[in-house]
Scaffold this motif. Sequence first.
Motif, PDB file in Angstrom:
ATOM      1  N   ARG A  51       5.614   6.318   4.437  1.00  0.00           N
ATOM      2  CA  ARG A  51       5.798   4.888   4.589  1.00  0.00           C
ATOM      3  C   ARG A  51       7.264   4.503   4.789  1.00  0.00           C
ATOM      4  NH1 ARG A  51       4.380   0.642  -0.189  1.00  0.00           N
ATOM      5  NH2 ARG A  51       6.290   1.512  -1.059  1.00  0.00           N
ATOM      6  N   ASN A  52       8.119   5.023   3.913  1.00  0.00           N
ATOM      7  CA  ASN A  52       9.521   4.610   3.953  1.00  0.00           C
ATOM      8  C   ASN A  52      10.234   5.091   5.213  1.00  0.00           C
ATOM      9  OD1 ASN A  52       9.149   3.309   1.584  1.00  0.00           O
ATOM     10  ND2 ASN A  52       9.955   4.979   0.309  1.00  0.00           N
ATOM     11  N   VAL A  53       9.881   6.321   5.632  1.00  0.00           N
ATOM     12  CA  VAL A  53      10.509   6.852   6.844  1.00  0.00           C
ATOM     13  C   VAL A  53      10.136   5.985   8.044  1.00  0.00           C
ATOM     14  CG1 VAL A  53      10.652   8.848   8.391  1.00  0.00           C
ATOM     15  CG2 VAL A  53      10.454   9.191   5.913  1.00  0.00           C
ATOM     16  N   LEU A  54       8.854   5.683   8.152  1.00  0.00           N
ATOM     17  CA  LEU A  54       8.393   4.881   9.282  1.00  0.00           C
ATOM     18  C   LEU A  54       9.019   3.485   9.248  1.00  0.00           C
ATOM     19  CD1 LEU A  54       6.565   5.456  11.655  1.00  0.00           C
ATOM     20  CD2 LEU A  54       4.751   4.231  10.498  1.00  0.00           C
ATOM     21  N   PHE A  55       9.200   2.961   8.037  1.00  0.00           N
ATOM     22  CA  PHE A  55       9.791   1.628   7.929  1.00  0.00           C
ATOM     23  C   PHE A  55      11.232   1.636   8.448  1.00  0.00           C
ATOM     24  CE2 PHE A  55      11.975  -1.767   5.480  1.00  0.00           C
ATOM     25  CZ  PHE A  55      11.315  -2.829   6.066  1.00  0.00           C
ATOM     26  N   ILE A  56      11.960   2.680   8.132  1.00  0.00           N
ATOM     27  CA  ILE A  56      13.349   2.758   8.601  1.00  0.00           C
ATOM     28  C   ILE A  56      13.389   2.906  10.123  1.00  0.00           C
ATOM     29  CG2 ILE A  56      15.402   4.239   8.579  1.00  0.00           C
ATOM     30  CD1 ILE A  56      14.879   4.576   5.555  1.00  0.00           C
ATOM     31  N   VAL A  57      12.466   3.724  10.661  1.00  0.00           N
ATOM     32  CA  VAL A  57      12.382   3.849  12.116  1.00  0.00           C
ATOM     33  C   VAL A  57      12.104   2.474  12.733  1.00  0.00           C
ATOM     34  CG1 VAL A  57      11.021   4.818  14.031  1.00  0.00           C
ATOM     35  CG2 VAL A  57      11.627   6.256  12.065  1.00  0.00           C
ATOM     36  N   TYR A  58      11.149   1.755  12.130  1.00  0.00           N
ATOM     37  CA  TYR A  58      10.771   0.445  12.636  1.00  0.00           C
ATOM     38  C   TYR A  58      11.960  -0.523  12.592  1.00  0.00           C
ATOM     39  CZ  TYR A  58       8.033  -3.833  13.226  1.00  0.00           C
ATOM     40  OH  TYR A  58       7.544  -5.025  13.690  1.00  0.00           O
ATOM     41  N   LEU A  59      12.669  -0.522  11.464  1.00  0.00           N
ATOM     42  CA  LEU A  59      13.826  -1.403  11.313  1.00  0.00           C
ATOM     43  C   LEU A  59      14.918  -1.083  12.337  1.00  0.00           C
ATOM     44  CD1 LEU A  59      15.067  -2.152   7.698  1.00  0.00           C
ATOM     45  CD2 LEU A  59      14.383  -3.727   9.499  1.00  0.00           C
ATOM     46  N   ILE A 119       0.873  -1.179   0.000  1.00  0.00           N
ATOM     47  CA  ILE A 119       0.000   0.000   0.000  1.00  0.00           C
ATOM     48  C   ILE A 119       0.909   1.226   0.000  1.00  0.00           C
ATOM     49  CG2 ILE A 119      -1.862   1.215   1.183  1.00  0.00           C
ATOM     50  CD1 ILE A 119      -2.450  -1.490   2.611  1.00  0.00           C
ATOM     51  N   LYS A 120       0.645   2.146  -0.904  1.00  0.00           N
ATOM     52  CA  LYS A 120       1.479   3.350  -0.972  1.00  0.00           C
ATOM     53  C   LYS A 120       0.839   4.445  -0.140  1.00  0.00           C
ATOM     54  CE  LYS A 120       3.555   2.778  -5.530  1.00  0.00           C
ATOM     55  NZ  LYS A 120       4.929   2.643  -5.272  1.00  0.00           N
ATOM     56  N   TRP A 121       1.532   4.871   0.892  1.00  0.00           N
ATOM     57  CA  TRP A 121       1.014   5.975   1.706  1.00  0.00           C
ATOM     58  C   TRP A 121       2.159   6.882   2.100  1.00  0.00           C
ATOM     59  CZ3 TRP A 121       2.936   5.092   6.747  1.00  0.00           C
ATOM     60  CH2 TRP A 121       3.270   3.767   7.054  1.00  0.00           C
ATOM     61  N   PRO A 122       1.848   8.156   2.285  1.00  0.00           N
ATOM     62  CA  PRO A 122       2.915   9.120   2.590  1.00  0.00           C
ATOM     63  C   PRO A 122       3.589   8.796   3.921  1.00  0.00           C
ATOM     64  CG  PRO A 122       0.737  10.140   2.773  1.00  0.00           C
ATOM     65  CD  PRO A 122       0.535   8.805   2.152  1.00  0.00           C
ATOM     66  N   ARG A 174      -7.026   7.702   1.632  1.00  0.00           N
ATOM     67  CA  ARG A 174      -7.586   6.367   1.887  1.00  0.00           C
ATOM     68  C   ARG A 174      -6.447   5.368   2.130  1.00  0.00           C
ATOM     69  NH1 ARG A 174      -7.900   2.586  -1.587  1.00  0.00           N
ATOM     70  NH2 ARG A 174      -9.129   0.716  -1.168  1.00  0.00           N
ATOM     71  N   ASN A 175      -5.400   5.454   1.280  1.00  0.00           N
ATOM     72  CA  ASN A 175      -4.273   4.551   1.429  1.00  0.00           C
ATOM     73  C   ASN A 175      -3.555   4.747   2.746  1.00  0.00           C
ATOM     74  OD1 ASN A 175      -4.659   3.158  -0.885  1.00  0.00           O
ATOM     75  ND2 ASN A 175      -3.078   4.230  -2.067  1.00  0.00           N
ATOM     76  N   LEU A 176      -3.461   6.004   3.180  1.00  0.00           N
ATOM     77  CA  LEU A 176      -2.793   6.283   4.457  1.00  0.00           C
ATOM     78  C   LEU A 176      -3.537   5.588   5.590  1.00  0.00           C
ATOM     79  CD1 LEU A 176      -0.627   7.805   6.070  1.00  0.00           C
ATOM     80  CD2 LEU A 176      -2.218   9.723   6.218  1.00  0.00           C
ATOM     81  N   MET A 177      -4.867   5.710   5.568  1.00  0.00           N
ATOM     82  CA  MET A 177      -5.689   5.086   6.608  1.00  0.00           C
ATOM     83  C   MET A 177      -5.491   3.565   6.616  1.00  0.00           C
ATOM     84  SD  MET A 177      -7.330   7.293   8.339  1.00  0.00           S
ATOM     85  CE  MET A 177      -8.569   6.258   9.095  1.00  0.00           C
TER      86      MET A 177
END
Lengths: 298, 317
Positions: free
Chosen positions: A126-134, A121-124, B23-26
Amino acid sequence: MASTQTFSNNLRLFVAGDWQHNRLIQERIKKGIAYIICTLMAVIYVFPLYWLLTTALKTDAEVFQLPPTFLPVDPQWQNFQAATEYIPFWLYMGNTLIIAVLTIIGTLVSCTLIAYGFARIKWPGRNVLFIVYLSTIMLPTQVTMIPLYIIYRQMGWIGTFMPLIVPSFFGNALFVFLLRQFLMTIPAELSEAAKIDGASEVGILRHVMLPLLRPALATVALFTFVNVYRDFLGPLIYLSDQNQWTISLGLKLFQNMYGAQWQLMMAASTLAMVPIIVLFFFTQKTFVEGISLTGIKG
Amino acid sequence: MTTLIAKSPPARRRWGVSRLQRRNLMIGLLFISPAIIGMALFTIVPMLQSLYYSFTDYNILQPPYWVGLENYEDLFDDRVFWIGLSNTLIMVFLALPLHIVFNLVMAFLLNSKIRGLAIYRTIFYIPSITPVVASAIVWMWIFNGQYGVLNEILGWFGIQPIGWLTDPDWVKPALIFMGAWFGGNTILIYLAGLQEVPADLIESAELDGANAWQKTWSITLPMISPVIFYTIIINIIGYFQYFTEAWVMTANREGAAGGPANSAMFYSMYLYQNAFQQLKMGYASAMAWILFVIVLIVTALLFFTSRYWVYYRSEDN
């Protein structure tokens, strides 16, 4: 092995001064050295397991015999039976299996969902949060260990399996990474087609991704099992009651409490290794694929 | 990629963000919510709590009592703390490089197209998945100074018996040796990396007249440098938390551990003893935070230097 023949062949080529074959000879010498070192190392790697098994089969007297015997004079197969009575072996195995199965379920469910959210799922952001998570992988467990112990204690979870199982339902960054890598390779067209057919994200995950994800999930399940089976610090901190010990904890604490009946401890340790080694032989491919997935794409 | 854009419905934009994006963000956040809750519950909140505890005197039974920097000051004068720290740093800066180089050499050897690769691979891998406790029991017996088979074998070569687990000078070498046995999975990680190095790259280098060393230094090593980097990071974190092997090898029934003259006392062991045997939770939390800061500095340095030696292929995904 046709090594003697190969050797005389090489020698003939070398004496004949056949320089066209010079490179070939060099290659063969290099390969020969590789064989020798690898085989020597393999012997060293196998030896402790061999020593474990043979010591387990010795009598009490033979264990302390000098010089040590490399093959048990009279193999004591009943040591294995005795070991399962010497320590409550099946109880500890049962406890370990309960924790392992529940942890595997938690890990598979949570990591699949999280990885899907990070990969498909593409959401704004996403990549930053993934790096934080990793990056949470790099946090030493010691930093959170003490407050978590205190929280679990307040909840009455010390002396239960809960502290070992519950966190697995909230994901594991390394496995999420592995599953995400896998999900990223699945072409976008597949989800798009399902979406046009009216499938929801959950529907896509269940009917499109899950079948494709199966080998990666098998890897995660296997690695989780191995982790739980090997874990020592977790059970040491949280399992205060003897009846709840896992096999890893039980082996160590029993050795401490009742002194060294070496041959019985060895027999119990051998038995404790059997499930892992059997599992490995049946699922070798899954293990090896998992190693490539975690290692290479890192 | 292009097909995805072509198939996406035309987005109606409002406040710079399309409805689809919102929607995708949610949905995205919903899917990763276990991770967010998990991070908050099992990472961030406990981290802040342990930072707070590190400034307190806390034995669980009574509420934490604020003492400011006292724990940190006491640690500075604590001899065992320094022993644990230096032992741990020895593992990180000595055992780890040895571990990486040894496993790399083994992977190179296995990669030279030898027969029976699957067998070798299995042999090197299996120790790394056996339960540490079960294997450590046999290692204790192998290392035994009096009845151990290792001294017996060394005796064949005229080497005098060594007190592997009783001589302060030999405990760490014994642990490093045993650690190598447990770490064979790294060989497989490197082997997998080596097998991914494109054969045509090596062939074209050969055509240009590169010798074996040049091929290794200029092509193979750079190509697998990301894998090496990955294993260094993972193992550094592991070595800083080094606990189970040393604990299992040295703990006795009274719960004392650390081997002769604390030669096998590692940071995490001393932390564990303070926290769970002496219930000095504040003191142990201060130790945890010092460890955290050291790990942060070392990994940050590694990431910073990685741009000079880690080579990333420009990949489309």
